[in-house]
Structure formats: structure tokens, C-alpha cells
Design an enzyme around this catalytic site. Structure first.
Site, short mmCIF file in Angstrom:
data_model
loop_
_atom_site.label_atom_id
_atom_site.label_comp_id
_atom_site.label_asym_id
_atom_site.label_seq_id
_atom_site.Cartn_x
_atom_site.Cartn_y
_atom_site.Cartn_z
N ASP A 133 1.14 -1.10 -0.28
CA ASP A 133 -0.13 -0.40 -0.37
C ASP A 133 0.68 1.07 0.28
OD1 ASP A 133 -2.67 1.28 0.57
OD2 ASP A 133 -0.54 2.17 2.75
N GLU A 139 1.54 -0.07 -5.08
CA GLU A 139 0.11 0.40 -5.91
C GLU A 139 0.97 2.11 -5.19
OE1 GLU A 139 -3.69 2.70 -3.41
OE2 GLU A 139 -1.83 2.81 -2.33
#
Length: 675
Positions: A321, A376
Site C-alpha cells: 500500500d 501501489e
């Protein structure tokens, strides 16, 4: 394009080599360094329990808990020269451990900020007692007969990834927090039926604040206790492996919760323990703490954390993330990346963080060559998916975040103004040989205040006109048709992997609103809560399953789309050619693998005898038709029809065939011998 930035890349790689050499010299290699959980936190031997904690800022430390009646004088700890505190607790006279399994523990420290009780940083399980606000660390060491034993091997990495992104807590149709066990028994078989081959699970690491969607982590080594025990999670993952799924964990190493009660913030009473001091250590938009990736013990903590989830729980890889936030000191906030390489390799790049990403990818792939690492990154950092030994960052895939952003931009205007070339360019604008996981909409769009694609398209009509025994509306017809087309064109052109957030496969009508009370703002105004309701924190799978609702057709289409990819593996084919993007006709035609995709985005024009160029001659048949009645369409095409090519070059292709292309319809044709 990289040549002008050779110095930066050489410096970055030399820093990685320097860290590897230092780890080899001082820690006996990356393998030993990444097993921090065998030294720090609680470890058990035949003689007793050892507890170690790195807290250089603390003046004194003691282990407290149910086992010693929370007496801070009973079990005081000693400190070594590196700031690590230690205590050994010998077994009881009867041979039982000094701390019973399942009992509460904390570390009490006298710090520069005063005396505080903290949950051990390496705790394996952490629980919030009913009616209480703070969490308690749990000494987790179940007897052998209670430990879950994995029965099924981890599957090999599939050629193409079709990822079903899910959140255990909201995965029930009922208004409650769902469990690992229920997800295992109820949700996994559904994902299998839908045709996905990987499950990505959010919110695994313990987080005190449920509504953070799992992104404000407080206990990095502890699986969230809201959904069950660590053994329940292992059972879920084992069942997923039995069904042939890869299980990916949404791992948060980009920031940490600023919660000082339960988490790492101010753990040893200082601002600079695991994090950067001052503004650099605070993410002003996320209101969270930022790791100091140049710190030796932070590297040990994070590398060991990644390894822990792979070794202990048998996860098959990670979706990292917030990688953009890690790689730049501006965190990608209020910065537009234009593609100028100076933006990637300048003074705004946090080389320590990039070196950490290189180390963690090196570790993951060194231990588990089959493991998958997805990053990401919204910036489009070059070298992101180049292996570490070649000087790259080392990810296997990057998330193709431009795709959902483009669909939001287009959905804000009427589809009459959509540019076919714009859609094709956004979906195909990827670096050569850089594998992408594409998606049409992100999980954030499902949250309260934002809009999913289905909601952008159909709005409140979804509440009144989705029953098949009632007349439809033009908005519903348009919405269902475009919902299917958007997903298929994204999967067809957007990458080597595809991701869907649970519920979006059938156009879930309600947003996610986590249970919350009223919130007072500093200016005196109050944001009303939802009375701590779980009503909007669930997934109404019953709507997608109900064959009397139009949602069912959308779900059936998504299922057909996944099974089509399973059969033809078009996402990973080397052959991709867009032969037509016609702005007046609103038509996109492309080849991917041996399939020919024909999209007619026109709102009213259907085309008879429309010529479709193709590379391979022969007989073509329809293998997927978004207008099929099963998918809520108008059944305007005959699926028995055969389409023979002619040696008639068209759109720069050597041969072609002619088709009927109904309005707002996507059709996939395959050579008959490939069926």
C-alpha cells in the site's frame, strides 16, 4: 531515457549494495536479519519465555500483565548498549510457562514523555475487550493440539492474475462484523464460482480504528482480532489454497497509525523511535506517522514483518500500500507527475525508502520465488518492475491506477463526448514489459461520499428499477450496458492482471459507511455519525444472486468475463493490436491473443455489415456478448452465426470479416478451432 539519470540509479543501487553488505557483516545475512521475530518480542524455549523490546528512549522498563497482577516492580527489564530491553521468565515449578497462553501483557516504560503502558511492538495478537477503548497485547502461544496445521500446498503463480479484493469484516450480507471462518465457508466458494484465481485481503494487520479500512495499523505482527483468531486466519488461507487461489495480503509499510495508546507512535516516549522526527515523520493528509527507512531497527522490523506473514500464515504475496507516498518526500501530494524523468530521480526521491523496497522485494523473491509483489504506485516510477539484481525496485506488478481515474473523469460527462482514442491510450499507456494489474474502480470509490461506477451510471434509479418484473428506465439500460463494457475493455487492454473489489462485480448499490458516532471538529461544528450502525458496512451478495433482479445479469457477465480469460489467457498474450478507434462511430476494435474484441460505445447507432480487420484467417464465432439476455441485454445477436474471413485487408490487417455491431455492446470473437 534513463541515461541522463545514471548517477541517481548508480547511487541508489550502491546504497542497496551497501545495506546488503552491512546486513551480511553485522547480522549474518538477510535471512537471519529478517527473522527478528525469533529474537524480539516473546520467544519460548524449553526453559522459559524471553521478552525483548527495542526502546532506546526509555529510562526503565518492566513487563506487566495478568500473570503478575500488573505489578511494575515484579518483572523489571535490563537494557543493552543498543537500547534493547530484555527479561527472562523461567517456567513454573510444574513446567508450565510463566505467562499463560491468551493472557494480557503490556510493557510499562518510564520515558521522556512520562510513564506509559504499551502493547509490545512485536505482539502476535491484540484484543479489545468488550466495552473497553484500549487494546491489550495477548501472549499468544497455543498448545500444540490447538495450533492449525496447513494441509494444502501453496499453488503455483498463475500466468495471469484475476484478483478478487476483499475485506473480511464487511463480507457478510448481514449487518455485522464477519469472521475469518464465515469468509472461508461462505465467500471463498463464491469467488471460486466467479472465476477469479487470487484473493487479496485488506485490513489483516491489527488496526484500532475499524473505519480506517485497515490502513492505520497499530500492531504489525497481529492479525485483526475482530474477525477471529490467528488459527482461524490460517484455516481460511489453507482453504483458499485448496480451492486453487493465491492469497495476497494488503500490507501497510508506508505509514503507521498515530495512535499512542495501542500502536508504535511515541512507543519509547520519543518522536523519533520508529519514525522520522518533525514534519517529515507526519503525513499531513493521512494523519499518520512515517517510518524512517534509514534506521537499522526499522529495517529489521519491517523486513521481519513481511517475512512473518509469508512464513507463519502462508500468504502468497503482497499488495504494498501507498508506495508512492514512500518513494517521495512530498508523498505525491499536490504534485502532478508529467512523465518527466527528473520527477522520479531528483532530490524529492526518498532513496532510503526505495532501498527498503529493493530489500523487501529481494527478500520475498529470494525466499519464495513464486510469491507475488504488487506495488501501489500512482507516479509511474521507471524501473519499478525491473528485478533488484538489475538495479530495479523489484516488484512483479504495478497497479494501473490511471485506469480508474480516467473512468471517473469520463463518467462525469455524457458518453456522447467520450473519446475512443483517449480510452485506448489510457489503458495501453504502460511501459514495455512492465506488468500491470488493471482495475476499473478502486475500493475507495465504494466508501461513503464517493461513487462506484454503477452509482455514477445509474444513481438513485438503482433503488427502484432493478426488479425484472418492473419496467426499466433509459438510465438503467444505459448503466447496465456501459458497466459491462467498461469492465471488459479495461480487462481487455489494461494489463496482465485484473482486480475487482467485492460487490462491484454486480454493481453493488450501497456505499460503505463504517459504524461511527458524532465527531466534533476544532471549529465547534459537529459531523453527525450513523449511530454506530453496521447497516452500510456489509456486502449484499444476495442482490447479485437474486435471479429476479438486474444485478444478477451484471454478476453473470463478470463471471463469464473471468472464465473467458481463464480459457484463452488473453491478458498475458504477447499479441495485442488495436486496429480501430473510430471517434464518429464510437467503435474500438482490437486483437488480444487469438481473440477479436469489438466495442460499439455509440448510444443509438447499430452497424450492419461492419468490417472488422483481423490477423488470422478462418471461421470466427461469438464467445462473449454483453448484449446476451443472460447478462441483462437485448439479445440482438445470433450466437450460432459463423463469421468467415475474406482476404480483404482492413484497418492495416491482412484479412477481415463483417459483423452486426449493436449499440452499447461489446462482443468477443474467437477462431472456431480455438474454441
Amino acid at each position: 531515457m534513463l541515461e541522463g539519470f545514471r548517477n541517481h540509479l548508480d547511487y541508489r543501487y550502491s546504497e542497496y549494495k551497501r545495506m546488503r553488505a552491512a546486513i551480511d557483516q553485522h547480522e549474518g545475512g538477510l535471512d537471519a536479519f529478517s527473522r527478528g521475530y525469533e529474537k524480539l518480542g516473546f520467544t519460548r524455549s524449553a526453559e522459559g519465555i524471553t521478552y525483548r523490546e527495542w526502546a532506546p528512549g526509555a529510562h526503565s522498563a518492566a513487563l506487566v500483565g495478568d500473570f503478575n497482577n500488573w505489578n511494575p516492580n515484579a518483572d523489571t527489564m535490563t537494557r543493552n548498549e543498543y537500547g534493547t530491553w530484555e527479561i527472562f521468565l523461567p517456567n513454573n515449578a510444574d513446567g508450565s510457562p510463566a505467562i499463560p497462553h491468551g493472557s494480557r501483557v503490556k510493557i510499562r516504560m518510564d520515558t521522556p514523555s512520562g510513564v506509559k503502558d504499551s502493547i509490545p511492538a512485536w505482539i502476535k495478537f491484540s484484543v479489545q475487550a468488550p466495552g473497553e477503548i484500549p487494546y491489550n497485547g495477548i501472549y499468544y502461544d497455543p498448545p500444540e493440539e490447538e495450533k492449525y496445521v496447513f494441509k494444502h500446498p501453496q499453488p503455483k503463480r498463475p500466468k495471469s492474475l484475476r484478483i478478487y479484493e476483499s475485506h473480511v469484516g464487511m463480507s457478510s450480507p448481514e449487518a455485522k462484523i464477519n469472521t475469518y471462518a464465515n469468509f472461508r465457508d461462505e465467500v471463498l466458494p463464491r469467488i471460486k464460482r466467479l472465476g477469479y484465481n487470487a484473493v487479496q485481503i485488506m485490513a489483516i494487520q491489527e488496526h484500532s480504528y475499524y473505519a480506517s479500512f485497515g490502513y492505520h495499523v497499530t500492531n504489525f505482527f497481529a492479525p485483526s482480532s475482530r474477525f477471529g483468531t490467528p488459527e482461524d486466519l490460517k484455516s481460511l488461507i489453507d482453504k483458499a489454497h485448496e480451492l486453487g487461489f493465491l492469497v495476497l495480503m494488503d500490507i501497510v509499510h508506508s505509514h503507521a497509525s498515530n495512535n499512542t495508546l495501542d500502536g508504535l507512535n511515541g512507543f519509547d516516549g520519543t518522536d523519533t523511535h520508529y519514525f522520522h522526527g518533525g514534519p517529515r515523520g507526519h503525513h499531513w493528509m493521512w494523519d499518520s506517522r512515517l517510518f524512517n527507512y534509514g534506521s537499522w531497527e526499522v529495517l529489521r522490523f519491517l523486513l521481519s514483518n513481511a517475512r512473518w506473514w509469508l512464513e507463519e500464515y502462508k500468504f502468497d504475496g503482497f499488495r504494498f500500500d501507498g508506495v508512492t507516498s514512500m518513494m517521495y518526500t512530498h508523498h505525491g501530494l499536490q504534485v502532478a507527475f508529467t512523465g518527466n524523468y527528473g520527477e522520479y530521480f531528483g532530490f524529492a526521491t526518498d532513496v532510503d525508502a526505495v532501498v527498503y523496497l529493493m530489500l523487501v522485494n529481494d527478500l520475498i523473491h529470494g525466499l519464495y520465488p513464486e510469491a507475488v509483489a504488487i506495488g501501489e504506485d500512482v507516479s509511474g516510477m521507471p524501473t519499478f518492475c525491473i528485478p533488484v539484481q538489475d538495479g530495479g525496485v523489484g516488484f512483479d506488478y504495478r497497479l494501473h491506477m490511471a485506469a480508474p481515474d480516467k473512468w471517473i473523469e469520463l463518467l462525469k460527462q455524457s458518453d456522447e463526448y467520450w473519446k475512443m482514442g483517449d480510452i485506448v491510450h489510457t489503458l495501453t499507456n504502460r511501459r514495455w514489459l512492465e506488468k500491470c494489474v488493471t482495475y476499473a474502480e478502486s475500493h475507495d470509490q465504494a466508501l461513503v461520499g464517493d461513487k462506484t461506477i454503477a452509482f455514477w451510471l445509474m444513481d438513485k434509479d438503482m433503488y427502484d428499477f432493478m426488479a425484472l418484473d418492473r419496467p426499466s428506465t433509459p438510465r438503467i439500460d444505459r448503466g447496465i450496458a456501459l458497466h459491462k463494457m467498461i469492465r471488459l475493455v479495461t480487462m481487455g487492454l489494461g494489463g496482465e492482471g485484473y482486480l475487482n473489489f467485492m460487490g462491484n462485480e454486480f454493481g453493488h448499490p450501497e456505499w460503505i459507511d463504517f459504524p461511527r458516532g458524532p465527531q466534533s471538529l476544532p471549529n465547534g461544528s459537529v459531523i453527525p455519525g450513523n449511530n454506530y450502525s453496521y447497516d452500510k458496512c456489509r456486502r449484499r451478495f444476495d442482490l447479485g444472486d437474486a435471479d429476479y433482479l438486474r444485478y444478477h445479469g451484471m454478476q453473470e457477465f463478470d463471471q463469464a468475463m473471468q472464465h473467458l480469460e481463464e480459457k484463452y489467457e488473453f491478458m498475458t498474450s504477447d499479441h495485442q493490436y488495436v486496429s480501430r478507434k473510430h471517434e464518429e462511430d464510437k467503435v474500438i476494435i482490437f486483437e488480444r491473443g487469438n481473440l477479436v474484441f469489438v466495442f460499439n460505445f455509440h448510444w443509438s447507432n447499430s452497424y450492419f455489415d461492419y468490417r472488422v480487420g483481423c490477423f488470422k484467417p478462418g471461421k470466427y464465432k461469438i464467445v462473449l456478448d454483453s448484449d446476451d439476455g443472460l447478462f441483462g441485454g437485448f439479445s440482438r445477436l445470433d450466437h450460432e452465426a459463423e463469421y468467415f474471413t475474406a482476404d480483404w485487408p482492413h484497418d492495416n490487417r491482412p484479412c477481415s470479416f463483417s459483423v452486426y455491431a449493436p449499440s452499447r455492446t461489446a462482443v468477443v470473437y474467437a477462431l472456431a478451432e480455438d474454441e
